[in-house]
Design an enzyme around this catalytic site. Sequence first.
Site, PDB file in Angstrom:
ATOM      1  N   SER A   7       6.552  -1.449  -4.028  1.00 44.97           N
ATOM      2  CA  SER A   7       7.062  -2.075  -2.810  1.00 44.97           C
ATOM      3  C   SER A   7       8.421  -1.501  -2.470  1.00 44.97           C
ATOM      4  CB  SER A   7       7.170  -3.591  -2.990  1.00 44.97           C
ATOM      5  OG  SER A   7       7.874  -4.147  -1.893  1.00 44.97           O
ATOM      6  N   HIS A  31       3.885   0.502  -0.448  1.00 44.96           N
ATOM      7  CA  HIS A  31       3.711  -0.864   0.064  1.00 44.96           C
ATOM      8  C   HIS A  31       4.950  -1.234   0.871  1.00 44.96           C
ATOM      9  CE1 HIS A  31       1.791  -4.803   0.144  1.00 44.96           C
ATOM     10  NE2 HIS A  31       3.001  -5.315   0.014  1.00 44.96           N
ATOM     11  N   ASP A  33       6.780  -4.099   3.007  1.00 45.15           N
ATOM     12  CA  ASP A  33       6.844  -5.536   3.288  1.00 45.15           C
ATOM     13  C   ASP A  33       7.608  -5.775   4.580  1.00 45.15           C
ATOM     14  OD1 ASP A  33       5.527  -6.842   1.013  1.00 45.15           O
ATOM     15  OD2 ASP A  33       7.104  -5.899  -0.179  1.00 45.15           O
ATOM     16  N   MET A  35       8.943  -8.434   7.179  1.00 46.10           N
ATOM     17  CA  MET A  35       9.253  -9.853   7.321  1.00 46.10           C
ATOM     18  C   MET A  35      10.040 -10.082   8.609  1.00 46.10           C
ATOM     19  SD  MET A  35      10.604 -10.589   3.462  1.00 46.10           S
ATOM     20  CE  MET A  35       9.825  -9.830   2.031  1.00 46.10           C
ATOM     21  N   HIS A  64       2.337  -4.627   4.935  1.00 44.75           N
ATOM     22  CA  HIS A  64       2.009  -6.040   4.731  1.00 44.75           C
ATOM     23  C   HIS A  64       2.845  -6.854   5.711  1.00 44.75           C
ATOM     24  CE1 HIS A  64       2.611  -9.739   1.870  1.00 44.75           C
ATOM     25  NE2 HIS A  64       1.856 -10.036   2.913  1.00 44.75           N
ATOM     26  N   MET A  66       4.299  -9.974   7.197  1.00 43.00           N
ATOM     27  CA  MET A  66       4.626 -11.392   7.008  1.00 43.00           C
ATOM     28  C   MET A  66       5.341 -11.846   8.272  1.00 43.00           C
ATOM     29  SD  MET A  66       5.843 -11.087   3.049  1.00 43.00           S
ATOM     30  CE  MET A  66       6.115  -9.312   3.112  1.00 43.00           C
ATOM     31  N   MET A 135      -1.507 -13.088  -2.797  1.00 38.12           N
ATOM     32  CA  MET A 135      -0.117 -13.207  -3.214  1.00 38.12           C
ATOM     33  C   MET A 135      -0.043 -13.997  -4.517  1.00 38.12           C
ATOM     34  SD  MET A 135       1.671 -11.526  -1.022  1.00 38.12           S
ATOM     35  CE  MET A 135       3.293 -12.051  -1.623  1.00 38.12           C
ATOM     36  N   ASP A 173      -0.022  -8.999  -5.151  1.00 43.76           N
ATOM     37  CA  ASP A 173       1.386  -8.729  -4.868  1.00 43.76           C
ATOM     38  C   ASP A 173       2.233  -9.914  -5.321  1.00 43.76           C
ATOM     39  OD1 ASP A 173       3.861  -8.071  -3.842  1.00 43.76           O
ATOM     40  OD2 ASP A 173       3.243  -8.074  -1.744  1.00 43.76           O
TER      41      ASP A 173
END
Length: 214
Positions: A7, A31, A33, A35, A64, A66, A135, A173
């Site tokens: 990540s 990966h 993330d 957000m 990913h 979020m 998750m 993850d």
Amino acid sequence: MVKIAPSLLSADFLHLERDVEMVNAHADVFHLDIMDGVFVPNISYGFPIVEAIARKARKTMDAHLMIVHPEKYVERFAAAGADMLSFHLDATEHPAAVVEQIHAAGMKAGIAINPDIPVERLFPYLAQVDFVLIMSVFAGFGGQKFIEETYDRVRRVKAEIDRIGCTCAIEVDGGVSAANAAALVEAGAEILVAGSAVFKAEDPAAVIRAMRGE
């Protein structure tokens, strides 16, 4: 063989190119993330960082999301270089439509769930998605402790995948490390996301090898 997906949220952003090259040399997947400070309390990074990583990445890029309203950003992530795109089941009212949108943009589609969402809610989508992201901590913060119930959650999803005969992969993850990688693979996981365990290690490549069981 299990794929290791470091990540980049845990990378050293003052030396991001160095850490990107480490992933190119030793891991399988980037990966990313994403957000928004709304769906989760934290804000990470956006398109400029994703595009910068894409310029150097030679491995699969897995974003990913979020974020709320993921459908608004699918095409932009495809243009930024993402190969895989996952969104949270409870971030949209129309998950199946978002999966179709991701496929239409030329990416592999995944649905993610937090630890408090029953895995059975994924079952209606398993034949449609390319992967599911389970998750093993709550989305939005790095460095959380791995939730032990994850093993059983992975087993239940894997059993349903086998029952219906689809090719959906399981990604895990959160709190993943060399200490629990083998047990997750045994339960059915095929992609392991690790942030702190890789980038905070003195020898990230050795950690990646250990997670693969090499």
